[in-house]
Design a protein around this motif. Structure first.
Motif, PDB file in Angstrom:
ATOM      1  N   MET A  58       1.068  -1.219   0.056  1.00 18.97           N
ATOM      2  CA  MET A  58       0.013   0.102  -0.014  1.00 18.97           C
ATOM      3  C   MET A  58       0.980   1.267  -0.288  1.00 18.97           C
ATOM      4  SD  MET A  58      -2.804   1.246   2.962  1.00 18.97           S
ATOM      5  CE  MET A  58      -4.298   0.390   2.307  1.00 18.97           C
ATOM      6  N   GLY A  59       0.785   2.046  -1.014  1.00 18.51           N
ATOM      7  CA  GLY A  59       1.603   3.312  -1.134  1.00 18.51           C
ATOM      8  C   GLY A  59       1.076   4.258  -0.090  1.00 18.51           C
ATOM      9  N   ILE A  60       1.734   5.326  -0.035  1.00 17.35           N
ATOM     10  CA  ILE A  60       1.480   6.564   0.932  1.00 17.35           C
ATOM     11  C   ILE A  60       0.181   7.096   0.588  1.00 17.35           C
ATOM     12  CG2 ILE A  60       2.360   8.687   1.721  1.00 17.35           C
ATOM     13  CD1 ILE A  60       4.978   7.623   1.841  1.00 17.35           C
ATOM     14  N   LYS A  61      -0.067   7.167  -0.889  1.00 18.26           N
ATOM     15  CA  LYS A  61      -1.215   7.998  -1.160  1.00 18.26           C
ATOM     16  C   LYS A  61      -2.299   7.258  -0.645  1.00 18.26           C
ATOM     17  CE  LYS A  61      -3.793   9.253  -5.508  1.00 18.26           C
ATOM     18  NZ  LYS A  61      -3.755   9.133  -6.971  1.00 18.26           N
ATOM     19  N   ASP A  62      -2.323   5.864  -0.931  1.00 18.46           N
ATOM     20  CA  ASP A  62      -3.566   4.962  -0.414  1.00 18.46           C
ATOM     21  C   ASP A  62      -3.675   5.123   1.153  1.00 18.46           C
ATOM     22  OD1 ASP A  62      -3.958   3.807  -2.982  1.00 18.46           O
ATOM     23  OD2 ASP A  62      -2.532   2.424  -2.717  1.00 18.46           O
ATOM     24  N   GLN A  63      -2.649   5.238   1.780  1.00 21.54           N
ATOM     25  CA  GLN A  63      -2.614   5.299   3.249  1.00 21.54           C
ATOM     26  C   GLN A  63      -3.473   6.789   3.750  1.00 21.54           C
ATOM     27  OE1 GLN A  63       1.281   4.935   4.831  1.00 21.54           O
ATOM     28  NE2 GLN A  63       0.980   2.732   4.670  1.00 21.54           N
ATOM     29  N   PHE A  64      -3.028   7.742   3.018  1.00 21.71           N
ATOM     30  CA  PHE A  64      -3.786   9.044   3.223  1.00 21.71           C
ATOM     31  C   PHE A  64      -5.175   9.011   2.789  1.00 21.71           C
ATOM     32  CE2 PHE A  64       0.773  10.720   3.264  1.00 21.71           C
ATOM     33  CZ  PHE A  64       0.557  11.575   4.553  1.00 21.71           C
ATOM     34  N   GLN A  65      -5.348   8.514   1.732  1.00 23.66           N
ATOM     35  CA  GLN A  65      -6.884   8.418   1.281  1.00 23.66           C
ATOM     36  C   GLN A  65      -7.753   7.645   2.387  1.00 23.66           C
ATOM     37  OE1 GLN A  65      -6.585   6.755  -2.542  1.00 23.66           O
ATOM     38  NE2 GLN A  65      -6.611   8.860  -3.658  1.00 23.66           N
ATOM     39  N   ASP A  66      -7.293   6.449   2.656  1.00 19.09           N
ATOM     40  CA  ASP A  66      -7.781   5.714   3.912  1.00 19.09           C
ATOM     41  C   ASP A  66      -7.875   6.252   5.100  1.00 19.09           C
ATOM     42  OD1 ASP A  66      -7.726   3.536   1.889  1.00 19.09           O
ATOM     43  OD2 ASP A  66      -6.359   2.527   2.866  1.00 19.09           O
ATOM     44  N   LYS A  67      -7.047   7.183   5.626  1.00 20.09           N
ATOM     45  CA  LYS A  67      -7.260   8.031   6.726  1.00 20.09           C
ATOM     46  C   LYS A  67      -8.261   8.857   6.418  1.00 20.09           C
ATOM     47  CE  LYS A  67      -5.852   8.815  10.733  1.00 20.09           C
ATOM     48  NZ  LYS A  67      -6.361   7.976  11.938  1.00 20.09           N
ATOM     49  N   ALA A  68      -8.300   9.777   5.357  1.00 17.26           N
ATOM     50  CA  ALA A  68      -9.162  10.705   5.216  1.00 17.26           C
ATOM     51  C   ALA A  68     -10.409  10.080   5.151  1.00 17.26           C
ATOM     52  CB  ALA A  68      -9.066  11.395   3.707  1.00 17.26           C
ATOM     53  N   GLN A  69     -10.873   8.858   4.445  1.00 16.60           N
ATOM     54  CA  GLN A  69     -12.281   8.373   4.516  1.00 16.60           C
ATOM     55  C   GLN A  69     -12.441   8.020   6.007  1.00 16.60           C
ATOM     56  OE1 GLN A  69     -14.220   8.184   1.776  1.00 16.60           O
ATOM     57  NE2 GLN A  69     -15.596   7.470   3.209  1.00 16.60           N
ATOM     58  N   GLU A  70     -11.507   7.517   6.590  1.00 18.24           N
ATOM     59  CA  GLU A  70     -11.768   7.181   7.961  1.00 18.24           C
ATOM     60  C   GLU A  70     -12.400   8.404   8.851  1.00 18.24           C
ATOM     61  OE1 GLU A  70      -9.342   5.611  12.043  1.00 18.24           O
ATOM     62  OE2 GLU A  70      -8.629   5.139  10.117  1.00 18.24           O
ATOM     63  N   LEU A  71     -11.568   9.479   8.662  1.00 13.88           N
ATOM     64  CA  LEU A  71     -11.854  10.724   9.439  1.00 13.88           C
ATOM     65  C   LEU A  71     -13.408  11.247   8.822  1.00 13.88           C
ATOM     66  CD1 LEU A  71      -8.423  12.315   9.445  1.00 13.88           C
ATOM     67  CD2 LEU A  71      -9.595  11.269  11.626  1.00 13.88           C
ATOM     68  N   GLN A  72     -13.611  11.176   7.739  1.00 12.65           N
ATOM     69  CA  GLN A  72     -14.817  11.631   7.157  1.00 12.65           C
ATOM     70  C   GLN A  72     -15.958  10.625   7.709  1.00 12.65           C
ATOM     71  OE1 GLN A  72     -15.012  11.215   2.857  1.00 12.65           O
ATOM     72  NE2 GLN A  72     -16.840  12.903   2.734  1.00 12.65           N
ATOM     73  N   ASP A  73     -15.904   9.526   7.830  1.00 11.82           N
ATOM     74  CA  ASP A  73     -16.878   8.634   8.313  1.00 11.82           C
ATOM     75  C   ASP A  73     -17.063   9.014   9.768  1.00 11.82           C
ATOM     76  OD1 ASP A  73     -17.129   7.422   5.747  1.00 11.82           O
ATOM     77  OD2 ASP A  73     -15.877   5.668   6.347  1.00 11.82           O
ATOM     78  N   ARG A  74     -15.795   9.204  10.526  1.00 14.32           N
ATOM     79  CA  ARG A  74     -16.183   9.403  11.950  1.00 14.32           C
ATOM     80  C   ARG A  74     -17.085  10.894  12.140  1.00 14.32           C
ATOM     81  NH1 ARG A  74     -10.413   8.581  15.061  1.00 14.32           N
ATOM     82  NH2 ARG A  74     -10.057   6.595  14.434  1.00 14.32           N
ATOM     83  N   ALA A  75     -16.610  11.758  11.274  1.00 13.58           N
ATOM     84  CA  ALA A  75     -17.338  13.163  11.107  1.00 13.58           C
ATOM     85  C   ALA A  75     -18.711  12.841  11.201  1.00 13.58           C
ATOM     86  CB  ALA A  75     -16.618  14.078  10.479  1.00 13.58           C
ATOM     87  N   LYS A  76     -19.079  12.102   9.922  1.00 14.21           N
ATOM     88  CA  LYS A  76     -20.697  12.028   9.594  1.00 14.21           C
ATOM     89  C   LYS A  76     -20.960  11.258  10.961  1.00 14.21           C
ATOM     90  CE  LYS A  76     -20.311  11.658   4.837  1.00 14.21           C
ATOM     91  NZ  LYS A  76     -20.506  10.761   3.642  1.00 14.21           N
ATOM     92  N   GLN A  77     -20.624  10.255  11.524  1.00 17.99           N
ATOM     93  CA  GLN A  77     -21.310   9.694  12.768  1.00 17.99           C
ATOM     94  C   GLN A  77     -21.522  10.501  14.026  1.00 17.99           C
ATOM     95  OE1 GLN A  77     -18.844   6.191  13.976  1.00 17.99           O
ATOM     96  NE2 GLN A  77     -20.687   5.269  15.382  1.00 17.99           N
ATOM     97  N   ALA A  78     -20.359  11.218  14.172  1.00 14.80           N
ATOM     98  CA  ALA A  78     -20.429  12.072  15.173  1.00 14.80           C
ATOM     99  C   ALA A  78     -21.319  13.333  14.959  1.00 14.80           C
ATOM    100  CB  ALA A  78     -19.193  12.981  15.707  1.00 14.80           C
ATOM    101  N   MET A  79     -21.787  13.814  13.914  1.00 21.75           N
ATOM    102  CA  MET A  79     -22.853  14.689  13.225  1.00 21.75           C
ATOM    103  C   MET A  79     -24.164  13.967  13.588  1.00 21.75           C
ATOM    104  SD  MET A  79     -21.799  17.475  12.542  1.00 21.75           S
ATOM    105  CE  MET A  79     -23.173  18.330  11.934  1.00 21.75           C
ATOM    106  N   GLY A  80     -24.333  12.762  13.331  1.00 24.28           N
ATOM    107  CA  GLY A  80     -25.606  11.988  13.236  1.00 24.28           C
ATOM    108  C   GLY A  80     -25.903  11.954  14.848  1.00 24.28           C
ATOM    109  N   ASN A  81     -24.936  11.531  15.659  1.00 24.21           N
ATOM    110  CA  ASN A  81     -25.117  11.328  17.357  1.00 24.21           C
ATOM    111  C   ASN A  81     -25.615  12.757  17.648  1.00 24.21           C
ATOM    112  OD1 ASN A  81     -24.546   8.841  17.072  1.00 24.21           O
ATOM    113  ND2 ASN A  81     -22.483   9.087  17.921  1.00 24.21           N
TER     114      ASN A  81
END
Length: 62
Positions: A1-24
């Motif tokens: 897994m390249g660095i680009k993929d790691q950053f994309q995964d991390k960005a997606q994870e943070l986005q998912d967390r933010a959506k969940q927090a907003m829903g809560n």
């Protein structure tokens, strides 16, 4: 897994967390608003009941 993929995964994870927090937060706000409305209704009913009781006492006392 390249660095680009790691950053994309991390960005997606943070986005998912933010959506969940907003829903809560929305769920909590809705619940607080509901409780506030219920409390207001109970207060209104209590005031009406007390007014009726005062009216009865005044009628009987006069």
């Amino acid at each position: 897994m390249g660095i680009k993929d790691q950053f994309q995964d991390k960005a997606q994870e943070l986005q998912d967390r933010a959506k969940q927090a907003m829903g809560n937060a929305k769920d909590e706000a809705s619940e607080r608003a509901k409780k506030g409305r219920e409390g207001s209704q109970e207060a209104k009913e209590r005031e009406q009941r007390e007014a009726r009781e005062r009216g009865m006492r005044e009628d009987h006392g006069a």
